[in-house]
Design a protein around this motif. Sequence first.
Motif, PDB file in Angstrom:
ATOM      1  N   GLN A   1       0.849  -1.182   0.000  1.00  0.00           N
ATOM      2  CA  GLN A   1       0.000   0.000   0.000  1.00  0.00           C
ATOM      3  C   GLN A   1       0.889   1.236   0.000  1.00  0.00           C
ATOM      4  O   GLN A   1       1.829   1.337   0.794  1.00  0.00           O
ATOM      5  CB  GLN A   1      -0.903   0.016   1.237  1.00  0.00           C
ATOM      6  CG  GLN A   1      -1.851  -1.172   1.318  1.00  0.00           C
ATOM      7  CD  GLN A   1      -2.806  -1.241   0.139  1.00  0.00           C
ATOM      8  OE1 GLN A   1      -3.413  -0.237  -0.238  1.00  0.00           O
ATOM      9  NE2 GLN A   1      -2.931  -2.420  -0.453  1.00  0.00           N
ATOM     10  N   GLN A   2       0.575   2.167  -0.883  1.00  0.00           N
ATOM     11  CA  GLN A   2       1.411   3.351  -0.996  1.00  0.00           C
ATOM     12  C   GLN A   2       1.232   4.260   0.221  1.00  0.00           C
ATOM     13  O   GLN A   2       0.125   4.492   0.696  1.00  0.00           O
ATOM     14  CB  GLN A   2       1.082   4.132  -2.270  1.00  0.00           C
ATOM     15  CG  GLN A   2       2.091   5.210  -2.600  1.00  0.00           C
ATOM     16  CD  GLN A   2       2.078   5.532  -4.082  1.00  0.00           C
ATOM     17  OE1 GLN A   2       1.245   5.069  -4.829  1.00  0.00           O
ATOM     18  NE2 GLN A   2       3.033   6.350  -4.518  1.00  0.00           N
ATOM     19  N   THR A   3       2.332   4.750   0.724  1.00  0.00           N
ATOM     20  CA  THR A   3       2.338   5.673   1.850  1.00  0.00           C
ATOM     21  C   THR A   3       2.478   7.091   1.326  1.00  0.00           C
ATOM     22  O   THR A   3       3.206   7.336   0.365  1.00  0.00           O
ATOM     23  CB  THR A   3       3.512   5.345   2.800  1.00  0.00           C
ATOM     24  OG1 THR A   3       3.446   3.972   3.171  1.00  0.00           O
ATOM     25  CG2 THR A   3       3.460   6.212   4.049  1.00  0.00           C
ATOM     26  N   LYS A   4       1.791   8.008   1.958  1.00  0.00           N
ATOM     27  CA  LYS A   4       1.830   9.401   1.514  1.00  0.00           C
ATOM     28  C   LYS A   4       3.263   9.911   1.532  1.00  0.00           C
ATOM     29  O   LYS A   4       3.988   9.759   2.504  1.00  0.00           O
ATOM     30  CB  LYS A   4       0.962  10.265   2.434  1.00  0.00           C
ATOM     31  CG  LYS A   4       0.810  11.703   1.948  1.00  0.00           C
ATOM     32  CD  LYS A   4      -0.141  12.491   2.830  1.00  0.00           C
ATOM     33  CE  LYS A   4      -0.294  13.918   2.320  1.00  0.00           C
ATOM     34  NZ  LYS A   4      -1.215  14.708   3.171  1.00  0.00           N
TER      35      LYS A   4
ATOM     36  N   SER B   1       7.837   2.283  -0.135  1.00  0.00           N
ATOM     37  CA  SER B   1       6.953   1.637   0.840  1.00  0.00           C
ATOM     38  C   SER B   1       7.277   0.153   0.957  1.00  0.00           C
ATOM     39  O   SER B   1       7.310  -0.403   2.064  1.00  0.00           O
ATOM     40  CB  SER B   1       5.488   1.827   0.430  1.00  0.00           C
ATOM     41  OG  SER B   1       5.125   3.192   0.434  1.00  0.00           O
ATOM     42  N   ALA B   2       7.525  -0.497  -0.191  1.00  0.00           N
ATOM     43  CA  ALA B   2       7.873  -1.926  -0.172  1.00  0.00           C
ATOM     44  C   ALA B   2       9.179  -2.147   0.574  1.00  0.00           C
ATOM     45  O   ALA B   2       9.328  -3.125   1.315  1.00  0.00           O
ATOM     46  CB  ALA B   2       7.981  -2.454  -1.604  1.00  0.00           C
ATOM     47  N   TYR B   3      10.131  -1.234   0.406  1.00  0.00           N
ATOM     48  CA  TYR B   3      11.400  -1.359   1.114  1.00  0.00           C
ATOM     49  C   TYR B   3      11.190  -1.234   2.625  1.00  0.00           C
ATOM     50  O   TYR B   3      11.834  -1.929   3.418  1.00  0.00           O
ATOM     51  CB  TYR B   3      12.381  -0.299   0.623  1.00  0.00           C
ATOM     52  CG  TYR B   3      13.792  -0.494   1.151  1.00  0.00           C
ATOM     53  CD1 TYR B   3      14.615  -1.477   0.624  1.00  0.00           C
ATOM     54  CD2 TYR B   3      14.282   0.291   2.181  1.00  0.00           C
ATOM     55  CE1 TYR B   3      15.902  -1.678   1.107  1.00  0.00           C
ATOM     56  CE2 TYR B   3      15.563   0.110   2.668  1.00  0.00           C
ATOM     57  CZ  TYR B   3      16.369  -0.874   2.127  1.00  0.00           C
ATOM     58  OH  TYR B   3      17.632  -1.069   2.613  1.00  0.00           O
TER      59      TYR B   3
END
Length: 743
Positions: free
Chosen positions: A348-351, A358-360
Motif C-alpha cells: 500500500q502506498q504511503t503518503k 513503501s515496499a522497502y
Amino acid sequence: MEAAYKAELLIDLTLVGYKCEDSLDAIARDINILKIEALEIQNGQIQRVNKTSIHIPSQLTAAIHNEDLVGLDDKVKSIIDRLRSGSKQLDFVPIVGMPGLGKTTLANKVYIADSVMSHFHVRGWCCVSQIYSMHSLLVQLLCSISSESPDKYLKNDENDLAENLRRVLLRRRYLLVLDDLWDVEAWNLLEKSLPNDANGSKILFTSRFQNLSSQFKPDSNPYHLLPLTDEESWTFDKKIHRMENSCPPTLSEVGFQIAKTCRGLPLTVVLVAGILATTAQDGWEEVAKCLSSIVLDNKDCKKTPELSYSHLPDYLKPCLLYFAAFQEDEVINVRRLLWLWIAEGMVQQTKGKSLEESAYDYLMALISRSLVVVTKQRTMGGAKGCQLHDLVHEYCVEKAKEESFLCVMHSSKDPFSLAGPSNHHRVRAHNIGELKIWELMLIFPNLRSLLLSGPDGGCYLTNEEELGILLPKLLRVLDLGKCIYVPMEVVSLVHLRYLRLSYLHLAGWPNGFIFPAENLEVSPNLDHLDTLNLAIDPSSQSLQKILAKLPSIRRLKCFGLHSGPRITFATRSCEEIFEFDSMRKLESLHLIQFEGYGFKFPLNLKKLTLSGNCQPRSEISTIGKLPNLEVLKLRSESFVGEEWVVKEGEFPKLRFLELSRLSIRNWTATSDNFCHLEKLVVCNCLKLEEVPACLAECLTLEMIEVKWCRESVANSVKQIQQEQMDSGNEVLKIIIKNYTNCS
C-alpha cells in the motif's frame, strides 16, 4: 480466505468480459455467514488485547546482524586452528548440531577470517540442503571462487564444470565449505572433482545430523555446537535490544524467563527478540505464555517462526509468505523481491513515498524482526540481497501451502498434477524439466502469478503453440527465467505488471523480449508493465512504436540486435536518434550495443548504464546535464576517444560512477564537478593515467575501487586518500586490485 479468493476472481473475470455462473450476491451471502460465525467464536473466548506496536525502521542500520551478536569468538578460533593444522592430506572438519544453533553463522565467521584467507590460496562455498544437483553444487563453488556471475557457467555440462573446478584447485591449498549437508551422497558426487595434493586442503561442512561425519571419516572428530546457557541467552537478548546495562527491573524477571524458554537456541532468541522489539513492555508476559506453549513439546526451534508470524501485522504476513517462492538458502535480489510484492498488490502506498520505498519499508520491518537477514549491501547503501534461515523458510513453505497462498512444485512428478484444476493464484515451479507448460495452465486456469525455473534457473520453453493460447488472461506476474521460446501472446496480457525473462546465452539468441513487430499497430498497450528487458534491431525503426506501448515503464533494459553490418557513429545520419525523453516514469535505463545511434534521455532518469554503444566522448556532456541522474555506469567502449573533459555544472546529483573497459587516457575535472559523488569504480581502463586530483575536495566521497589499471592510477587514488585524511576525513576507503605497468 477461499471465499475472498473466489470473490476477487469473479470481479476480475467480469472486468475482462467473461460471463460467470456464480454471482457476487451469492459470494457476499457466504462471506456474511462467515462473519457471523467468526463473531460467535470471538465472543466465546477471552478478548486478546493486541499489544504489538507497528514500527517500521527506514534505515538499514536498524537491521539486526546475527553474525555480530552471537558470541562465537572462542569457537571460531578453535575451528581455525584445526583448519590450519593437522594432516597434509585432504581432511574434513565437520560442524554439527541441531537446527537453529548457528552452524552456518559459525562457518561463515571462519570462512571470512583474515587468518583463513591468508592461509588458503582458494576458498569456495556451496549450500547443499535436501534438494541439490551436482551441476548446482559445481556452479556455486566456481562462482564463489571466481566471483563471476552464474551465467558464465550455467550452460556448461557437469563434466566441463567438474574439470574446470579441478583445474582451479590443482596444486593449490583450498578450503571448501559444504553448508547444510544432509547425506554423504553430495560429497560422493563432488569428491572426484577435488585434487588431493597433500598440501593441507580442507573440507568444512555443517550438518544437523550428528553421525554424518563418521560416514566421511571414522575419526573425523566433529565439532559439536552446543546451546547457549540461560544466562548467555539473556545476555544475548539484552544485547539485541541495546540494553545490556540498562534493562528496566520490571522486565528483568519476565525477560530472563523468556530467554530461558528459548532453550539456548540462538535462532529462537533472535526471533523472539524481534517480537519483543515491536511489543509494548506490558505485553511481554503474553509473549512468554505463547512461547512456552509453542516450545513445550518442540525439541528444537522449528515452531518458533509460528510465533513470529502470528505477531506480524496483517499487511506483512503475505510479504513473508512470498519467500516460499524462492529456494532454500537462495540469496534473493532485493529489488526483484520488491517489484514482485508491488506487482502482486501487496504494498500500500504511503503518503510522500513511492511504492518501491513503501515496499522497502516492509522489508525493513521483516529484517528488524530478524525474520529476514541481509546478505549483500548496495553500492549506494541499503540492502541488495537477503535470505531466510532454512527453518523460517520451511515454515513459510508449509504456511503458504496451508493457506493456499502459493503452490510450490519441485518437479514434473509432483502429485498436484494429478489432482485436476486448482484455484491457486500463484504457482512457483522449480526444476520442472520436461513438464508441458500448457498442462500446467490447464491445472491452474485462474493464475495471477507464474514463476518457472529449470534445474539451472531457466525453464527452457520450447516452441509450444498451445502455450500462447492458454496463457491466463489475468496474469499479473510472469517469470519465465531463461528460455528458448516466448509466446508472442504475452503482449495481449493487459494486466501484466511484471515480466521477467531472458533467452538462453546461445549464439544467435538475444537477452530480452522481442516484440512481434508485425502486430505493433493492433497490439494493446501494456499499461501496467513496470520492468522489461527488451531486444530489438535498431535498424527496424520499431523502437519508438514499442516505447509508446509502455506508458508506465520505470526500468528498461534494451539489447541491440543487428541483422546487417553495424554502422558507426561517424557514418549514421543525424536523424537516427532514439527518443526516451517522452517516458515520464522511466527511472532506470540500460542500453547495450546501439552503435551509431544517438539518444534523448528523460529528465527524470536516475540510473543510466551504457555498454558497447561507441559514442564520441562529446556526447557524455548530454548525460552530464541530466538533473536527477544519481548512478552512471559506462562500460565496454560505451564511448570512444581518449580525452574526457568534464564541463562546469555537469553531474549535479551523481552519487555513483563506474568506468569499465574504456579507452580513456586523460580525464579532467574541477572541484565543481561530482560534488555529491560517494563511490567511484575504475576497472580495466588500461590507458588511463590518473584519477582527477580534484576528487580530494569531494567531501561526500566514501569509496574508490580500482582494478586492472595502471600503477599511476593507483598512486593518484592513494594521494586523494592522503589529502582527505589530512583534511580530517578518515571515511574514504580505497580498494586497489591487480594494477599493471602497461604503457
